[in-house]
Enzyme design. Structure first.
Site, PDB file in Angstrom:
ATOM      1  N   CYS A 116      10.338 -42.229 -30.499  1.00 57.54           N
ATOM      2  CA  CYS A 116      11.365 -43.232 -30.852  1.00 57.54           C
ATOM      3  C   CYS A 116      12.171 -43.727 -29.654  1.00 57.54           C
ATOM      4  O   CYS A 116      12.878 -44.729 -29.756  1.00 57.54           O
ATOM      5  CB  CYS A 116      12.316 -42.660 -31.895  1.00 57.54           C
ATOM      6  SG  CYS A 116      11.463 -42.137 -33.379  1.00 57.54           S
ATOM      7  N   HIS A 256      19.033 -46.530 -32.371  1.00 58.19           N
ATOM      8  CA  HIS A 256      17.778 -46.234 -33.069  1.00 58.19           C
ATOM      9  C   HIS A 256      18.074 -46.059 -34.561  1.00 58.19           C
ATOM     10  O   HIS A 256      19.087 -45.479 -34.932  1.00 58.19           O
ATOM     11  CB  HIS A 256      17.173 -44.960 -32.484  1.00 58.19           C
ATOM     12  CG  HIS A 256      15.953 -44.495 -33.201  1.00 58.19           C
ATOM     13  ND1 HIS A 256      14.900 -45.330 -33.495  1.00 58.19           N
ATOM     14  CD2 HIS A 256      15.608 -43.262 -33.696  1.00 58.19           C
ATOM     15  CE1 HIS A 256      13.966 -44.636 -34.134  1.00 58.19           C
ATOM     16  NE2 HIS A 256      14.371 -43.390 -34.273  1.00 58.19           N
ATOM     17  N   ASN A 286      12.637 -46.273 -40.551  1.00 60.91           N
ATOM     18  CA  ASN A 286      12.443 -45.879 -39.158  1.00 60.91           C
ATOM     19  C   ASN A 286      11.073 -46.377 -38.681  1.00 60.91           C
ATOM     20  O   ASN A 286      10.046 -45.822 -39.067  1.00 60.91           O
ATOM     21  CB  ASN A 286      12.547 -44.356 -39.051  1.00 60.91           C
ATOM     22  CG  ASN A 286      12.433 -43.862 -37.620  1.00 60.91           C
ATOM     23  OD1 ASN A 286      12.094 -44.614 -36.708  1.00 60.91           O
ATOM     24  ND2 ASN A 286      12.699 -42.581 -37.423  1.00 60.91           N
TER      25      ASN A 286
END
Ligand code: UT7
Length: 329
Positions: A116, A256, A286
């Site tokens: 990520c 994020h 996500n």
């Protein structure tokens, strides 16, 4: 001559059409819309459907749209950095495959694996080629088809992840705008909490690994959550402090999108006005490497030249970091 900074001069994104809602997930695993929204902030996520389609197939429309916006041809690109955890194939690099699909005949490229945090690591490394004067146009692409490695029998992970891709163009800037500073970290001891058990050289795919469902993403959510909540906030504060930035100096925090509660902790630790945080987790979940460029894409019209942006991410590995960027247009 003024110092060369690497500035983002165009941004674009792509998300697949298919919307997987919490209500549909209720019919697949033992979960509820109420649990998912309360624990994660996610309402729906996009899924790339269709036989034979991979991450590069989301990158093509994202990059073609970006080139059109910037008014340049693919043959002008010097370098493609493709940040992904779900490459089209283990090899060759998805950057190569993308270059061929878009006709970037003069580019070289490589894939970057930092889960990520990939987009941050890609921005930081891509910037070096611009700042050194080696390259004039660097494409940083960040995307994942997370649905290709998610176990839709595992309610703890299948509710979180979605598919998508974003891309930015880096070019030299002589006015002091662009990537200014970054704090990037990794800690390989975190591998135990978030990984794919089989499919790599340690444990190649076999009938046994498939039967044991080891080709899917494995996560110990609580352990990852604890590490993320502390560390993403900490590096964001660190990059602000060392650049003498107070909360009021920040125009936008771009975090994020893993869990709304992790985003809230970062907002709180930095003291930045919650209204200044870009949040689209409720619509996309996500998307791993794609979360940050998708936020930049959706908020682009609100950014002003000279705005101070803090980008922050956390991911499996562990990897994490924060990057200070002055918007250039
Ligand atoms: O971007 C990559 C990095 N990844 C992350 O940042 C993810 C970080 N982790 C998280 O976001 C959270 O840990 C999760 C969203 C994955 C899980 O939330 P949690 O608040 O940590 O839940 P938990 O794992 O502590 O589970 C609490 C309860 C358990 O039931 P019991 O044992 O208390 O009876 C779980 O079995 O919730 C249960 N549960 C669910 N219930 C309904 C777990 N998943 C679900 C679900 N629906 N989908």
């Amino acid at each position: 001559m003024n110092k060369i900074h690497a500035a983002i001069t165009a941004v674009n994104g792509y998300v697949p059409d298919y919307i997987l809602t919490n209500h549909e997930l209720e019919t697949i695993v033992d979960t509820s819309d109420e649990w998912i929204v309360t624990r994660t902030g996610i309402k729906e996520r996009r899924i790339l459907k269709g036989e034979g389609l991979g991450t590069s197939d989301m990158a093509v429309p994202a990059v073609n749209g970006l080139l059109e916006k910037r008014g340049i041809g693919a043959d002008e690109i010097d370098l493609i950095i493709f940040c992904t955890t779900t490459p089209d194939r283990v090899f060759p690099a998805t950057a190569n495959i993308l270059a061929d699909k878009i006709g970037a005949k003069n580019a070289w490229g490589y894939d970057l694996q930092a889960t990520c945090s990939g987009f941050l690591f890609g921005l930081a490394t891509g910037s070096q080629f611009i700042e050194s004067g080696k390259h004039k146009k660097v494409l940083v692409v960040a995307g994942d088809k997370m649905s290709s490695m998610i176990d839709y029998q595992d309610r703890q992970t299948c509710i979180i992840f979605g598919d998508g891709c974003g891309a930015v163009l880096l070019e030299p800037n002589y006015e002091g705008n662009g990537v200014i500073d970054s704090v990037l970290k990794s800690d390989g001891s975190g591998v135990q909490f978030l990984h794919q058990k089989a499919g790599g050289s340690v444990k190649p795919t076999s009938h046994e690994t498939i039967d044991a469902r080891e080709h899917y993403l494995y996560q110990e959510g609580q352990a990852v959550f604890k590490f993320a909540v502390t560390n993403m906030a900490e590096v964001s504060a660190e990059v602000m402090e060392r650049n003498n930035l107070k909360a009021d100096d920040i125009a936008w925090l771009v975090p994020h999108q893993a869990n709304k509660r992790i985003i809230d902790a970062t907002v709180s630790r930095t003291g930045i006005d919650p209204e200044k945080a870009t949040i689209n987790i409720e619509r996309y979940g996500n998307t791993t490497n794609a979360t940050l460029p998708l936020c930049l894409w959706e908020w682009e019209s609100k950014f002003k030249k000279g705005d101070n942006l803090i980008l922050a991410a956390f991911g499996g590995g562990f990897t994490w970091g924060a990057l200070y960027l002055k918007w250039a247009y």
